[in-house]
Design a protein around this motif. Structure first.
Motif, PDB file in Angstrom:
ATOM      1  N   VAL A 155       0.856  -1.187   0.000  1.00 21.25           N
ATOM      2  CA  VAL A 155       0.000   0.000   0.000  1.00 21.25           C
ATOM      3  C   VAL A 155       0.892   1.238   0.000  1.00 21.25           C
ATOM      4  O   VAL A 155       1.919   1.274   0.684  1.00 21.25           O
ATOM      5  CB  VAL A 155      -0.908   0.043   1.256  1.00 21.25           C
ATOM      6  N   CYS A 156       0.510   2.253  -0.783  1.00 23.77           N
ATOM      7  CA  CYS A 156       1.196   3.543  -0.738  1.00 23.77           C
ATOM      8  C   CYS A 156       0.173   4.639  -1.011  1.00 23.77           C
ATOM      9  O   CYS A 156      -0.561   4.593  -2.007  1.00 23.77           O
ATOM     10  CB  CYS A 156       2.322   3.613  -1.761  1.00 23.77           C
ATOM     11  N   LYS A 157       0.100   5.593  -0.088  1.00 24.78           N
ATOM     12  CA  LYS A 157      -0.827   6.713  -0.212  1.00 24.78           C
ATOM     13  C   LYS A 157      -0.072   8.023  -0.030  1.00 24.78           C
ATOM     14  O   LYS A 157       0.897   8.090   0.722  1.00 24.78           O
ATOM     15  CB  LYS A 157      -1.929   6.621   0.844  1.00 24.78           C
ATOM     16  N   LEU A 182      -5.086  11.741   1.987  1.00 32.01           N
ATOM     17  CA  LEU A 182      -4.237  10.737   1.349  1.00 32.01           C
ATOM     18  C   LEU A 182      -5.026   9.936   0.317  1.00 32.01           C
ATOM     19  O   LEU A 182      -6.151   9.524   0.570  1.00 32.01           O
ATOM     20  CB  LEU A 182      -3.663   9.784   2.396  1.00 32.01           C
ATOM     21  N   ALA A 183      -4.419   9.719  -0.827  1.00 34.23           N
ATOM     22  CA  ALA A 183      -5.039   8.928  -1.898  1.00 34.23           C
ATOM     23  C   ALA A 183      -4.049   7.866  -2.346  1.00 34.23           C
ATOM     24  O   ALA A 183      -2.835   8.074  -2.319  1.00 34.23           O
ATOM     25  CB  ALA A 183      -5.437   9.822  -3.073  1.00 34.23           C
ATOM     26  N   ALA A 184      -4.560   6.725  -2.772  1.00 34.13           N
ATOM     27  CA  ALA A 184      -3.707   5.615  -3.166  1.00 34.13           C
ATOM     28  C   ALA A 184      -2.957   5.926  -4.456  1.00 34.13           C
ATOM     29  O   ALA A 184      -3.502   6.548  -5.377  1.00 34.13           O
ATOM     30  CB  ALA A 184      -4.546   4.352  -3.341  1.00 34.13           C
ATOM     31  N   THR A 228      -1.648   5.355  -8.005  1.00 34.04           N
ATOM     32  CA  THR A 228      -2.257   4.627  -9.128  1.00 34.04           C
ATOM     33  C   THR A 228      -1.251   4.268 -10.218  1.00 34.04           C
ATOM     34  O   THR A 228      -1.443   3.287 -10.933  1.00 34.04           O
ATOM     35  CB  THR A 228      -3.383   5.463  -9.755  1.00 34.04           C
ATOM     36  N   VAL A 239       3.695  10.449  -7.386  1.00 29.76           N
ATOM     37  CA  VAL A 239       2.558  10.877  -6.560  1.00 29.76           C
ATOM     38  C   VAL A 239       1.876  12.138  -7.088  1.00 29.76           C
ATOM     39  O   VAL A 239       0.855  12.566  -6.531  1.00 29.76           O
ATOM     40  CB  VAL A 239       3.004  11.121  -5.106  1.00 29.76           C
ATOM     41  N   LEU A 297      -2.133  13.415  -6.879  1.00 25.20           N
ATOM     42  CA  LEU A 297      -2.913  12.669  -5.892  1.00 25.20           C
ATOM     43  C   LEU A 297      -3.588  13.595  -4.886  1.00 25.20           C
ATOM     44  O   LEU A 297      -2.986  14.534  -4.376  1.00 25.20           O
ATOM     45  CB  LEU A 297      -2.017  11.685  -5.135  1.00 25.20           C
ATOM     46  N   ASN A 326      -7.340  13.090  -2.178  1.00 27.91           N
ATOM     47  CA  ASN A 326      -8.620  12.441  -1.901  1.00 27.91           C
ATOM     48  C   ASN A 326      -9.718  13.502  -1.993  1.00 27.91           C
ATOM     49  O   ASN A 326      -9.966  14.245  -1.051  1.00 27.91           O
ATOM     50  CB  ASN A 326      -8.587  11.811  -0.500  1.00 27.91           C
ATOM     51  N   TRP A 375       3.093   4.321   3.665  1.00 28.51           N
ATOM     52  CA  TRP A 375       3.256   3.116   2.860  1.00 28.51           C
ATOM     53  C   TRP A 375       3.495   1.899   3.744  1.00 28.51           C
ATOM     54  O   TRP A 375       4.021   1.990   4.847  1.00 28.51           O
ATOM     55  CB  TRP A 375       4.376   3.287   1.841  1.00 28.51           C
TER      56      TRP A 375
END
Length: 312
Positions: free
Chosen positions: A104-106, A114-116, A118, A135, A138, A140, A165
């Motif tokens: 996982v990495c945001k 925070l957004a994942a 992509t 990043v 990014l 949210n 992460w």
């Protein structure tokens, strides 16, 4: 009961230590250490259980010498004020090595946005500890709403951001969940391994039946481990279990040897009460803390583990 204001997602401690060698592996090692009186007056089963406890403490000691958990673990890291480079990436330093898998990495302009990540095909590992992650863009959107954070927009080059992460690090190490008498193409483990174990070679440490197996490329994580070919031997776990076990590991032999030496050192600190004089004819000045050879065992372990320090 007070409601907490904040609970960190980052890994600050591990709840348990796993044994890096089995009881049988220590008993078969040429240590010349008597393990029949670890519990004075205890039965054979009680002494066996105590040996398992000492091995567990020795494994924890190996971790402390290296300043990191050597067996593979899933850890979460949180970082703030991370600079976004002109190519839209951030460089993240992973505290523990070896790096095995990013789960996982945001990222975002604030903790609440925070957004994942992509653009996963463009993630890169530089060296063995620096993760390069794209990043830019990014944020949210649902968390921003009409707040003032909307004025600053998403993460963009030249700005700084928050990143969280989770990644696997360390050497894959577990034990068989159960024995089997005939060769098997899939083995059951006591703890889950990540998908990164696919293609890796693991050693089933079982005395004269020790063998190396390769994890099938179809493995996607879990406790059921498919192999590229059936095991050569059957592997049965001696009663009682625990403390008896059969390890399935990719820990380097030097780490396992160091654990044997640390186990011996711990055993040699038990019950020593020798009085030591500074010179012939002098009055006793101190009490020995360890039996002969114990400090040598410790030094051997320190030398063997020097390659695996967290700061190496």
């Amino acid at each position: 009961m007070t409601t907490p204001l904040f609970i960190p997602a980052s890994t600050v401690a591990h709840q348990s230590t796993v044994a890096y060698i089995s009881v049988e592996e220590y008993q078969n090692a040429p240590t010349s250490v008597d393990t029949s009186q670890l519990t004075p007056g205890g039965s054979a089963a009680e002494n066996l259980m105590e040996l398992g406890n000492v091995i567990l403490r020795a494994s924890g000691w190996a971790n402390e010498i290296c300043y990191q958990i050597l067996a593979a673990t899933l850890d979460t890291v949180m970082a703030s004020d991370v600079y976004v480079r002109r190519d839209g990436t951030v460089h993240l330093t992973c505290p523990w090595w070896p790096f095995r898998e990013l789960d996982v990495c945001k990222a975002g302009p604030s903790p609440s946005t925070l957004a994942a990540v992509t653009a996963t095909p463009d993630i890169w590992l530089e060296g063995r500890k620096t993760l390069i992650v794209p990043v830019a863009g990014l944020i949210n959107q649902s968390a921003v709403g009409n707040s003032t954070l909307a004025l600053y927009g998403p993460v963009r080059p030249g700005t700084r951001c928050y990143v969280q992460w989770s990644y696997w690090n360390g050497w894959f190490h577990t034990t068989l969940a159960g024995g089997f008498t005939t060769p098997m193409a899939t083995i059951s483990l006591t703890s889950a391994l990540p998908a990164a174990a696919a293609g890796c070679s693991l050693t089933i440490v079982d005395g004269a039946s020790t063998e190396v197996v390769t994890v099938a490329s179809t493995f996607t994580g879990g406790t059921a481990l498919p192999l590229t070919a059936p095991t050569i031997y059957g592997h049965t776990i001696t009663y009682p279990s625990p403390p008896n076990s059969i390890t399935v590991t990719e820990l380097p032999p030097s780490v396992r040897t160091a654990t044997i030496s640390l186990t011996s050192a711990l055993i040699k600190t038990r019950g020593t009460a020798a009085i030591v004089a500074e010179s012939i004819g002098a009055a006793p000045s101190r009490e020995a803390l360890i039996e002969g050879g114990g400090l040598g065992d410790f030094q051997v372990a320190v030398d063997l583990l020097s390659t695996y320090h967290r700061n190496a």
